[in-house]
Design a protein around this motif. Structure first.
Motif, PDB file in Angstrom:
ATOM      1  N   PRO A   1      -6.863   3.903  -2.819  1.00 17.12           N
ATOM      2  CA  PRO A   1      -6.401   5.162  -3.436  1.00 17.12           C
ATOM      3  C   PRO A   1      -5.783   4.952  -4.811  1.00 17.12           C
ATOM      4  CG  PRO A   1      -5.772   5.082  -1.126  1.00 17.12           C
ATOM      5  CD  PRO A   1      -6.278   3.720  -1.472  1.00 17.12           C
ATOM      6  N   TYR A   2      -5.041   3.857  -4.976  1.00 22.04           N
ATOM      7  CA  TYR A   2      -4.415   3.595  -6.282  1.00 22.04           C
ATOM      8  C   TYR A   2      -5.479   3.232  -7.317  1.00 22.04           C
ATOM      9  CZ  TYR A   2      -0.701   2.154  -9.517  1.00 22.04           C
ATOM     10  OH  TYR A   2       0.155   2.047 -10.588  1.00 22.04           O
TER      11      TYR A   2
ATOM     12  N   ARG B   1     -15.931  -1.332  -2.557  1.00 22.95           N
ATOM     13  CA  ARG B   1     -15.745   0.076  -2.916  1.00 22.95           C
ATOM     14  C   ARG B   1     -15.064   0.237  -4.274  1.00 22.95           C
ATOM     15  NH1 ARG B   1     -17.033   3.620   0.952  1.00 22.95           N
ATOM     16  NH2 ARG B   1     -17.439   2.798   3.038  1.00 22.95           N
ATOM     17  N   VAL B   2     -14.110  -0.619  -4.576  1.00 25.01           N
ATOM     18  CA  VAL B   2     -13.473  -0.544  -5.889  1.00 25.01           C
ATOM     19  C   VAL B   2     -14.470  -0.978  -6.969  1.00 25.01           C
ATOM     20  CG1 VAL B   2     -11.548  -1.318  -7.309  1.00 25.01           C
ATOM     21  CG2 VAL B   2     -11.206  -0.971  -4.856  1.00 25.01           C
ATOM     22  N   LEU B   3     -15.275  -1.987  -6.678  1.00 23.72           N
ATOM     23  CA  LEU B   3     -16.323  -2.400  -7.611  1.00 23.72           C
ATOM     24  C   LEU B   3     -17.266  -1.241  -7.910  1.00 23.72           C
ATOM     25  CD1 LEU B   3     -17.976  -4.571  -9.166  1.00 23.72           C
ATOM     26  CD2 LEU B   3     -19.137  -5.064  -6.995  1.00 23.72           C
TER      27      LEU B   3
ATOM     28  N   LEU C   1       0.820  -1.219   0.000  1.00 25.98           N
ATOM     29  CA  LEU C   1       0.000   0.000   0.000  1.00 25.98           C
ATOM     30  C   LEU C   1       0.851   1.265   0.000  1.00 25.98           C
ATOM     31  CD1 LEU C   1      -2.802  -1.075   2.541  1.00 25.98           C
ATOM     32  CD2 LEU C   1      -2.694  -1.463   0.071  1.00 25.98           C
ATOM     33  N   LEU C   2       1.912   1.262  -0.785  1.00 22.29           N
ATOM     34  CA  LEU C   2       2.759   2.447  -0.886  1.00 22.29           C
ATOM     35  C   LEU C   2       2.014   3.570  -1.595  1.00 22.29           C
ATOM     36  CD1 LEU C   2       6.268   0.929  -1.637  1.00 22.29           C
ATOM     37  CD2 LEU C   2       5.218   1.496   0.549  1.00 22.29           C
ATOM     38  N   PRO C   3       2.478   4.815  -1.458  1.00 17.58           N
ATOM     39  CA  PRO C   3       1.733   5.957  -2.014  1.00 17.58           C
ATOM     40  C   PRO C   3       1.541   5.866  -3.522  1.00 17.58           C
ATOM     41  CG  PRO C   3       3.424   6.704  -0.471  1.00 17.58           C
ATOM     42  CD  PRO C   3       3.658   5.239  -0.675  1.00 17.58           C
TER      43      PRO C   3
ATOM     44  N   LEU D   1      -8.559   4.739 -12.153  1.00 17.35           N
ATOM     45  CA  LEU D   1      -9.866   4.847 -12.801  1.00 17.35           C
ATOM     46  C   LEU D   1     -10.207   6.283 -13.170  1.00 17.35           C
ATOM     47  CD1 LEU D   1     -11.806   2.301 -10.595  1.00 17.35           C
ATOM     48  CD2 LEU D   1     -11.473   2.126 -13.070  1.00 17.35           C
ATOM     49  N   SER D   2      -9.700   7.232 -12.402  1.00 13.34           N
ATOM     50  CA  SER D   2     -10.002   8.633 -12.711  1.00 13.34           C
ATOM     51  C   SER D   2      -9.068   9.194 -13.787  1.00 13.34           C
ATOM     52  CB  SER D   2      -9.911   9.498 -11.446  1.00 13.34           C
ATOM     53  OG  SER D   2      -8.610   9.422 -10.879  1.00 13.34           O
TER      54      SER D   2
END
Length: 291
Positions: free
Chosen positions: A75-76, A115-117, A33-35, A81-82
């Motif tokens: 976050p990734y 949430r990703v779904l 879960l790195l930035p 997706l954005s």
């Protein structure tokens, strides 16, 4: 930095070894879960993987999203997706998927990444109807996934939140997998498994699915239900059983819910569930998700 990788040139054994090392470094970085900025630097500038035919390739947004799904790096996933709304959901290379279709929805369901779904479903909303349906109703490899859709997988793994999100965004409950089973058949098979573990979640999936299936749906297990009436009445309850096999019409509640839910457009689902004129305890699921 620990994941620094040198440029890989040529096609010898040393290059392949370096590719495997750098490839695992990226996988490890997403897992930890790195930035987001660090992961994108790795993906676009440093990390390579070895493809069939001796080609060295950087990870695509689509392949990075699959890693984000596996490790729930929200976050990734949101960033990919954005920033890359089309390429993030494109077909990955053959080193990631044996059949040439995008598996992201099915992966989100399999790992229960609700949430990703939700974000993937919102990302495909602006697409033309045919492209959107291709994502929603994508059937997996017949050899590995048995031709199942994401909706089949939600029923097989008893994921009520995933199931309701898919249905509300337009996934078809009528498609058959390679064995001829609809999602309803898949769910009934899970309900029949003994011992009756997780029965509350299974019946919740059944109730949600029943709001969306057409009344004349032909499903493979109907005759089995009729042949073993008492067993299935005990499993489903008498009202569900009678309605499912067509011995009685749907209740007024089911009929009203079918009408109400179908008034909600996919772009407002599931947020608009809160506005249904029903007591809270009668609503299918409490899906509080960020838009």
């Amino acid at each position: 930095m620990p994941w620094s990788v040198r440029w890989v040139g040529g096609c010898g054994a040393q290059s392949q070894k370096q590719c495997k090392k750098s490839s695992f470094a990226f996988y490890q970085a997403v897992r930890d879960l790195l930035p987001v900025w660090f992961l994108e630097d790795m993906r676009t500038m440093e990390v390579f993987h070895w493809e069939d035919g001796g080609k060295v390739s950087v990870y695509s947004p689509s392949e990075a999203l699959l890693y984000a799904l596996v490790h729930d790096h929200q976050p990734y996933a949101r960033h990919l997706l954005s920033k890359f709304p089309q390429s993030a959901l494109a077909v990955p290379s053959q080193s990631f998927s044996c059949c040439q279709s995008a598996p992201h929805l099915a992966m989100a369901v399999r790992y229960n990444r609700i949430r990703v779904l939700f974000r993937i479903l919102k990302a495909i909303q602006p697409l033309p109807p045919s492209d959107r349906a291709a994502h929603l109703d994508r059937q997996g490899c017949s050899r590995v996934e048995g031709g199942k859709t994401a909706l089949h997988t939600a029923c097989e793994l008893v994921r009520p939140e995933c199931l309701l999100l898919l249905l509300g965004h337009g996934a078809s409950p009528c498609l058959q997998d390679s064995a001829g089973n609809t999602p309803l058949d898949t769910l009934l098979q899970q309900i029949s498994h003994m011992p009756a573990a997780n029965m509350r979640a299974k019946l919740l999936c059944f109730d949600c699915l029943f709001f969306f299936v057409p009344q004349d749906l032909k499903f493979a297990m109907k005759q089995q239900l009729l042949d073993n009436r008492q067993q299935w009445q005990d499993l489903l309850g008498e009202n569900r059983f009678q309605c499912l096999v067509g011995l009685t019409p749907p209740s007024l509640f089911v009929g009203a819910m079918r009408v109400l839910i179908r008034t909600i457009s996919p772009e407002h689902f599931p947020e608009a569930l809160d506005n249904l004129p029903l007591p809270h305890f009668l609503k299918p699921l409490d899906l509080k998700l960020e838009s």
